[in-house]
Write a protein that holds these residues in place. Structure first.
Motif, PDB file in Angstrom:
ATOM      1  N   MET A  13       2.458  13.357   4.230  1.00  0.00           N
ATOM      2  CA  MET A  13       1.529  14.287   3.577  1.00  0.00           C
ATOM      3  C   MET A  13       0.162  14.242   4.271  1.00  0.00           C
ATOM      4  SD  MET A  13       3.037  15.914   1.182  1.00  0.00           S
ATOM      5  CE  MET A  13       4.580  15.882   2.037  1.00  0.00           C
ATOM      6  N   VAL A  14      -0.277  13.045   4.647  1.00  0.00           N
ATOM      7  CA  VAL A  14      -1.552  12.914   5.355  1.00  0.00           C
ATOM      8  C   VAL A  14      -1.473  13.651   6.696  1.00  0.00           C
ATOM      9  CG1 VAL A  14      -3.087  11.263   6.513  1.00  0.00           C
ATOM     10  CG2 VAL A  14      -2.208  10.761   4.210  1.00  0.00           C
ATOM     11  N   GLY A  15      -0.377  13.455   7.413  1.00  0.00           N
ATOM     12  CA  GLY A  15      -0.200  14.120   8.712  1.00  0.00           C
ATOM     13  C   GLY A  15      -0.167  15.637   8.563  1.00  0.00           C
ATOM     14  N   ALA A  58     -15.139  17.269   0.078  1.00  0.00           N
ATOM     15  CA  ALA A  58     -14.159  17.821  -0.876  1.00  0.00           C
ATOM     16  C   ALA A  58     -13.606  16.660  -1.684  1.00  0.00           C
ATOM     17  CB  ALA A  58     -13.044  18.540  -0.138  1.00  0.00           C
ATOM     18  N   GLY A  59     -13.438  16.870  -2.989  1.00  0.00           N
ATOM     19  CA  GLY A  59     -12.937  15.811  -3.866  1.00  0.00           C
ATOM     20  C   GLY A  59     -14.062  14.966  -4.418  1.00  0.00           C
ATOM     21  N   PRO A  60     -13.761  13.770  -4.903  1.00  0.00           N
ATOM     22  CA  PRO A  60     -12.419  13.188  -4.897  1.00  0.00           C
ATOM     23  C   PRO A  60     -11.446  13.895  -5.841  1.00  0.00           C
ATOM     24  CG  PRO A  60     -14.030  11.636  -5.832  1.00  0.00           C
ATOM     25  CD  PRO A  60     -14.761  12.870  -5.491  1.00  0.00           C
ATOM     26  N   ALA A  61     -10.193  13.988  -5.350  1.00  0.00           N
ATOM     27  CA  ALA A  61      -9.068  14.399  -6.191  1.00  0.00           C
ATOM     28  C   ALA A  61      -8.266  13.143  -6.491  1.00  0.00           C
ATOM     29  CB  ALA A  61      -8.195  15.392  -5.426  1.00  0.00           C
ATOM     30  N   THR A  62      -7.554  13.128  -7.597  1.00  0.00           N
ATOM     31  CA  THR A  62      -6.688  11.961  -7.803  1.00  0.00           C
ATOM     32  C   THR A  62      -5.552  12.033  -6.785  1.00  0.00           C
ATOM     33  OG1 THR A  62      -5.196  12.991  -9.386  1.00  0.00           O
ATOM     34  CG2 THR A  62      -7.195  11.945 -10.288  1.00  0.00           C
ATOM     35  N   GLN A  63      -5.057  10.861  -6.397  1.00  0.00           N
ATOM     36  CA  GLN A  63      -3.967  10.827  -5.410  1.00  0.00           C
ATOM     37  C   GLN A  63      -2.767  11.636  -5.901  1.00  0.00           C
ATOM     38  OE1 GLN A  63      -3.067   7.201  -3.135  1.00  0.00           O
ATOM     39  NE2 GLN A  63      -0.990   7.292  -3.977  1.00  0.00           N
ATOM     40  N   GLY A  64      -2.462  11.533  -7.192  1.00  0.00           N
ATOM     41  CA  GLY A  64      -1.318  12.263  -7.748  1.00  0.00           C
ATOM     42  C   GLY A  64      -1.504  13.766  -7.589  1.00  0.00           C
ATOM     43  N   ASP A  65      -2.665  14.286  -8.001  1.00  0.00           N
ATOM     44  CA  ASP A  65      -2.918  15.732  -7.884  1.00  0.00           C
ATOM     45  C   ASP A  65      -2.868  16.166  -6.423  1.00  0.00           C
ATOM     46  OD1 ASP A  65      -3.243  16.202 -10.558  1.00  0.00           O
ATOM     47  OD2 ASP A  65      -5.437  16.076 -10.533  1.00  0.00           O
ATOM     48  N   TRP A  66      -3.533  15.393  -5.584  1.00  0.00           N
ATOM     49  CA  TRP A  66      -3.637  15.786  -4.175  1.00  0.00           C
ATOM     50  C   TRP A  66      -2.251  15.837  -3.527  1.00  0.00           C
ATOM     51  CZ3 TRP A  66      -2.897  13.285   0.677  1.00  0.00           C
ATOM     52  CH2 TRP A  66      -3.446  13.976   1.769  1.00  0.00           C
ATOM     53  N   LEU A  67      -1.446  14.809  -3.754  1.00  0.00           N
ATOM     54  CA  LEU A  67      -0.106  14.776  -3.141  1.00  0.00           C
ATOM     55  C   LEU A  67       0.765  15.910  -3.677  1.00  0.00           C
ATOM     56  CD1 LEU A  67       0.630  10.929  -3.115  1.00  0.00           C
ATOM     57  CD2 LEU A  67       0.260  12.388  -1.114  1.00  0.00           C
ATOM     58  N   THR A 117       0.845  -1.200   0.000  1.00  0.00           N
ATOM     59  CA  THR A 117       0.000   0.000   0.000  1.00  0.00           C
ATOM     60  C   THR A 117       0.883   1.254   0.000  1.00  0.00           C
ATOM     61  OG1 THR A 117      -0.025  -0.103   2.393  1.00  0.00           O
ATOM     62  CG2 THR A 117      -1.889  -1.126   1.255  1.00  0.00           C
ATOM     63  N   ALA A 118       0.273   2.400  -0.255  1.00  0.00           N
ATOM     64  CA  ALA A 118       1.028   3.650  -0.365  1.00  0.00           C
ATOM     65  C   ALA A 118       1.918   3.927   0.858  1.00  0.00           C
ATOM     66  CB  ALA A 118       0.063   4.815  -0.614  1.00  0.00           C
ATOM     67  N   PRO A 119       1.389   3.795   2.092  1.00  0.00           N
ATOM     68  CA  PRO A 119       2.277   4.098   3.227  1.00  0.00           C
ATOM     69  C   PRO A 119       3.468   3.146   3.312  1.00  0.00           C
ATOM     70  CG  PRO A 119       0.121   3.321   4.000  1.00  0.00           C
ATOM     71  CD  PRO A 119       0.001   3.569   2.538  1.00  0.00           C
ATOM     72  N   GLU A 120       3.313   1.932   2.763  1.00  0.00           N
ATOM     73  CA  GLU A 120       4.422   0.970   2.794  1.00  0.00           C
ATOM     74  C   GLU A 120       5.448   1.262   1.697  1.00  0.00           C
ATOM     75  OE1 GLU A 120       4.780  -1.135   5.228  1.00  0.00           O
ATOM     76  OE2 GLU A 120       2.800  -0.761   6.100  1.00  0.00           O
ATOM     77  N   ILE A 121       5.061   2.078   0.713  1.00  0.00           N
ATOM     78  CA  ILE A 121       6.000   2.426  -0.360  1.00  0.00           C
ATOM     79  C   ILE A 121       7.025   3.425   0.162  1.00  0.00           C
ATOM     80  CG2 ILE A 121       6.209   3.662  -2.575  1.00  0.00           C
ATOM     81  CD1 ILE A 121       3.550   2.351  -3.366  1.00  0.00           C
ATOM     82  N   HIS A 122       6.523   4.456   0.850  1.00  0.00           N
ATOM     83  CA  HIS A 122       7.464   5.472   1.337  1.00  0.00           C
ATOM     84  C   HIS A 122       6.835   6.319   2.443  1.00  0.00           C
ATOM     85  CE1 HIS A 122      10.583   8.593   1.297  1.00  0.00           C
ATOM     86  NE2 HIS A 122      11.326   7.661   0.739  1.00  0.00           N
ATOM     87  N   GLN A 123       7.682   6.791   3.372  1.00  0.00           N
ATOM     88  CA  GLN A 123       7.225   7.632   4.484  1.00  0.00           C
ATOM     89  C   GLN A 123       6.553   8.927   4.021  1.00  0.00           C
ATOM     90  OE1 GLN A 123      11.401   8.255   5.825  1.00  0.00           O
ATOM     91  NE2 GLN A 123      10.866  10.420   6.008  1.00  0.00           N
ATOM     92  N   MET A 124       6.863   9.369   2.794  1.00  0.00           N
ATOM     93  CA  MET A 124       6.305  10.650   2.315  1.00  0.00           C
ATOM     94  C   MET A 124       4.781  10.611   2.298  1.00  0.00           C
ATOM     95  SD  MET A 124       8.759  11.778  -0.871  1.00  0.00           S
ATOM     96  CE  MET A 124       8.683  10.236  -1.773  1.00  0.00           C
ATOM     97  N   PHE A 125       4.208   9.438   2.030  1.00  0.00           N
ATOM     98  CA  PHE A 125       2.751   9.360   1.924  1.00  0.00           C
ATOM     99  C   PHE A 125       2.094   9.705   3.267  1.00  0.00           C
ATOM    100  CE2 PHE A 125      -1.317   7.166   2.110  1.00  0.00           C
ATOM    101  CZ  PHE A 125      -1.924   7.659   0.965  1.00  0.00           C
ATOM    102  N   GLY A 126       2.501   9.009   4.327  1.00  0.00           N
ATOM    103  CA  GLY A 126       1.940   9.286   5.652  1.00  0.00           C
ATOM    104  C   GLY A 126       2.257  10.704   6.110  1.00  0.00           C
TER     105      GLY A 126
END
Ligand code: SAH
Length: 310
Positions: free
Chosen positions: A34-36, A237-246, A23-32
């Motif tokens: 951005m959520v934080g 709000a949204g949905p936005a694509t994950q790419g746009d949102w990040l 999953t996205a959080p397991e790919i890289h710390q950047m994902f979590g």
């Protein structure tokens, strides 16, 4: 689907290279992170209420929570931590990270008086769906030793379990205040089609094989999620694509900082950024959808993209 997934999640850690999917959080710390950052920004703009609860639905290994809470702490936010998780195996994995955490079977037992900062990443896709052909529900039967579908045709899907969760998230935010980020693969608009899928060992498998021993999911219909929560006095709000949102909330800048600090990891950071945001990877199929209390701000990242001058 409910019974298969309950067994599946209760008996293993399905995530990562040795598991079935990543999953996205397991790919890289950047994902979590951005959520934080997004949640911390909402909290700050809401007047930084002293008591607030971080709630995550289906937190997996707890990786997203760790990365998100690290960023929140650096922004002066120290929420209570409540994890909604039914799998004993994954509760154990989550417990490794936090000294103070409460687990729940559902949202109903979370203390009533605090606003929520709620996250659900790849949670709704694991909840059971129904499939319909015309007005008939598509059913599964036994053909000898094998499970088999009783009918085939043009399929429409719905998910009372997801609708119930969407309604409950909205109802809780209505009562307590706060904001929810729902992230998953799926589509903006309801449409016909069969999206039920099974994944085992990082490859697609037959949905009716290996019952309870492979991950069963389907695409989330975000229009249905919004519909299920309509009638409650909350904002979407949204949905936005994950790419746009990040990208809108700064993942490229974060990747640049991490690369400057860790030049030897430049290649990994670059490929993680691409996996999370590129249109042909997770960037387009995955969507981010927000629900917030009318008195709470719209989370960042959902602005309309700037118009391109032609
Ligand atoms: N959010 C994590 C894990 C996604 S896998 C990540 O992004 O890595 C789905 C998660 O939802 C697992 O933690 C699983 O145990 C949990 N889950 C599945 N069905 C659930 C249910 N009905 N109630 C609560 N948790 C559930």
């Amino acid at each position: 689907m409910a019974a298969c997934n309950a067994h599946y999640y209760a008996t293993r850690d399905p995530l990562g290279a040795n598991g079935d999917f990543t999953t996205a959080p397991e790919i890289h710390q950047m994902f979590g992170e951005m959520v934080g950052a997004c949640l911390a920004d909402c909290w700050h703009r809401a007047g930084a209420p002293e008591e607030v609860a971080y709630v995550e639905l289906g937190p997996g290994r707890g990786t997203l929570a760790v990365d998100a809470l690290r960023v929140m702490t650096s922004a002066g936010l120290r929420p209570e931590i409540h994890l909604v998780e039914t799998s004993p195996a994954l509760r154990d994995a989550q417990g490794e990270h936090f000294s103070e955490v409460d687990w729940h079977e559902s949202l109903l037992t979370i203390p009533q008086d605090v606003p929520l900062l709620l996250v659900a990443n790849e949670f709704l896709d694991a909840l059971p769906i129904r499939q319909w052909i015309g007005d008939e529900e598509r059913r599964v039967t036994l053909d000898g030793e094998q499970l088999a579908f009783l009918s085939n045709g043009l399929i429409r899907e719905d998910s009372p379990a997801r609708n119930a969760y969407a309604w409950e998230i909205a109802a809780q935010i209505d009562v307590r205040g706060g904001v929810a980020l729902i992230i998953d693969y799926g589509h903006d608009r309801s449409a016909l089609g069969d999206t039920l899928q099974a994944v085992k060992g990082h490859t697609f498998a037959d949905v009716l094989s290996n019952a309870g021993d492979q991950d069963l999911t389907s695409h989330v219909d975000f229009e249905a999620i919004g519909r299920a929560a309509s009638g409650i006095d909350i904002r979407f709000a949204g949905p936005a694509t994950q790419g746009d949102w990040l990208r809108r909330i700064g993942i490229i800048q974060r990747a640049e900082i991490l690369t400057r600090q860790n030049p030897d990891r430049a290649k990994d950071i670059g490929s993680a950024l691409a996996r999370l945001t590129a249109a042909d990877q997770m960037g387009e199929l995955f969507k981010v959808f927000a629900i917030h209390h009318p008195d709470w701000p719209t989370p960042a990242g959902f602005e309309c993209p700037p118009r391109e001058d032609k």
